[in-house]
Motif scaffolding. Structure first.
Motif, PDB file in Angstrom:
ATOM      1  N   ARG A 187     -30.043  -3.091   2.489  1.00  0.00           N
ATOM      2  CA  ARG A 187     -28.848  -3.942   2.619  1.00  0.00           C
ATOM      3  C   ARG A 187     -28.393  -4.393   1.241  1.00  0.00           C
ATOM      4  N   GLN A 209     -21.613  -1.925  11.866  1.00  0.00           N
ATOM      5  CA  GLN A 209     -21.015  -2.995  12.667  1.00  0.00           C
ATOM      6  C   GLN A 209     -21.906  -4.242  12.736  1.00  0.00           C
ATOM      7  N   ASN A 210     -23.229  -4.033  12.818  1.00  0.00           N
ATOM      8  CA  ASN A 210     -24.149  -5.177  12.897  1.00  0.00           C
ATOM      9  C   ASN A 210     -25.551  -4.736  12.498  1.00  0.00           C
ATOM     10  N   SER A 211     -26.459  -5.702  12.429  1.00  0.00           N
ATOM     11  CA  SER A 211     -27.838  -5.447  12.008  1.00  0.00           C
ATOM     12  C   SER A 211     -28.550  -4.464  12.925  1.00  0.00           C
ATOM     13  N   CYS A 212     -28.319  -4.556  14.215  1.00  0.00           N
ATOM     14  CA  CYS A 212     -28.969  -3.671  15.170  1.00  0.00           C
ATOM     15  C   CYS A 212     -28.594  -2.213  14.903  1.00  0.00           C
ATOM     16  N   CYS A 227     -28.048  -1.515  21.089  1.00  0.00           N
ATOM     17  CA  CYS A 227     -27.177  -2.320  20.238  1.00  0.00           C
ATOM     18  C   CYS A 227     -25.841  -2.575  20.914  1.00  0.00           C
ATOM     19  N   ASP A 228     -25.335  -3.761  20.717  1.00  0.00           N
ATOM     20  CA  ASP A 228     -24.012  -4.126  21.200  1.00  0.00           C
ATOM     21  C   ASP A 228     -23.001  -3.706  20.133  1.00  0.00           C
ATOM     22  N   TYR A 261     -20.509  -6.542  18.909  1.00  0.00           N
ATOM     23  CA  TYR A 261     -20.936  -7.694  18.117  1.00  0.00           C
ATOM     24  C   TYR A 261     -20.711  -7.345  16.654  1.00  0.00           C
ATOM     25  N   ARG A 262     -19.911  -8.153  15.997  1.00  0.00           N
ATOM     26  CA  ARG A 262     -19.513  -7.832  14.630  1.00  0.00           C
ATOM     27  C   ARG A 262     -20.164  -8.781  13.642  1.00  0.00           C
ATOM     28  N   GLU A 263     -21.084  -8.233  12.890  1.00  0.00           N
ATOM     29  CA  GLU A 263     -21.757  -8.908  11.779  1.00  0.00           C
ATOM     30  C   GLU A 263     -22.052  -7.801  10.765  1.00  0.00           C
ATOM     31  N   PRO A 264     -21.025  -7.357  10.015  1.00  0.00           N
ATOM     32  CA  PRO A 264     -21.173  -6.164   9.180  1.00  0.00           C
ATOM     33  C   PRO A 264     -22.357  -6.213   8.213  1.00  0.00           C
ATOM     34  N   VAL A 265     -23.000  -5.073   8.090  1.00  0.00           N
ATOM     35  CA  VAL A 265     -24.094  -4.862   7.148  1.00  0.00           C
ATOM     36  C   VAL A 265     -23.661  -3.707   6.254  1.00  0.00           C
TER      37      VAL A 265
END
Length: 145
Positions: free
Chosen positions: A77, A55-58, A35-36, A39-43
């Motif tokens: 989620r 921080q993200n889906s991964c 995971c990166d 990379y910001r796509e909060p879950v």
């Protein structure tokens, strides 16, 4: 003779218990995640009764994989608004400190990490939830400068 019978019975019980325990957790997650953290796509999800941001889906899926492998219920989620209703409200003031790492980017867009010390994990989770800032790592003790 009695000791031998007792030993055999004890072995049988241990075998039965280990078989029963392995049946309660038949699913194993074998996914490997890279995971990166920048990379910001909060879950958002409820973890142990409280809101937790990833921080993200991964990173979220990786945490779910670890939960499955530990025979814990998978996380679900939810929206940020739903989650925020379950932010930790009251935290103890004691603790030896935790160092949280937050993934971020600088003005040029390059990935950086920022660390911040919190008195305890509860206060970190409260800060993360209330401010909508997921953390990517946490260690016991104060952050090194």
């Amino acid at each position: 003779m009695c000791k031998l019978s007792f030993s055999i019975a004890l072995c049988a019980v241990i075998v039965c218990l280990s078989t029963a325990l392995s049946r309660c957790c038949p699913r194993k997650c074998e996914l490997a995640f890279r995971c990166d953290p920048f990379y910001r796509e909060p879950v958002w999800s409820i973890v142990d009764g409280f809101c937790r941001g990833f921080q993200n889906s991964c990173i979220f899926e990786s945490a779910n994989c670890n939960r499955v492998n530990s025979c814990q219920k998978a996380l679900v989620r939810i929206t940020r608004e739903e989650c925020k209703k379950r932010c930790v409200q009251i935290c103890p003031l004691g603790g030896s400190g935790v160092c949280a790492t937050f993934g971020d980017t600088n003005r040029e867009g390059a990935p950086i990490t920022r660390t911040r010390t919190f008195l305890n994990r509860c206060l970190l989770d409260q800060h993360s939830c209330v401010n909508g800032i997921p953390y990517i790592g946490v260690e016991e003790g104060e952050c090194r400068q």
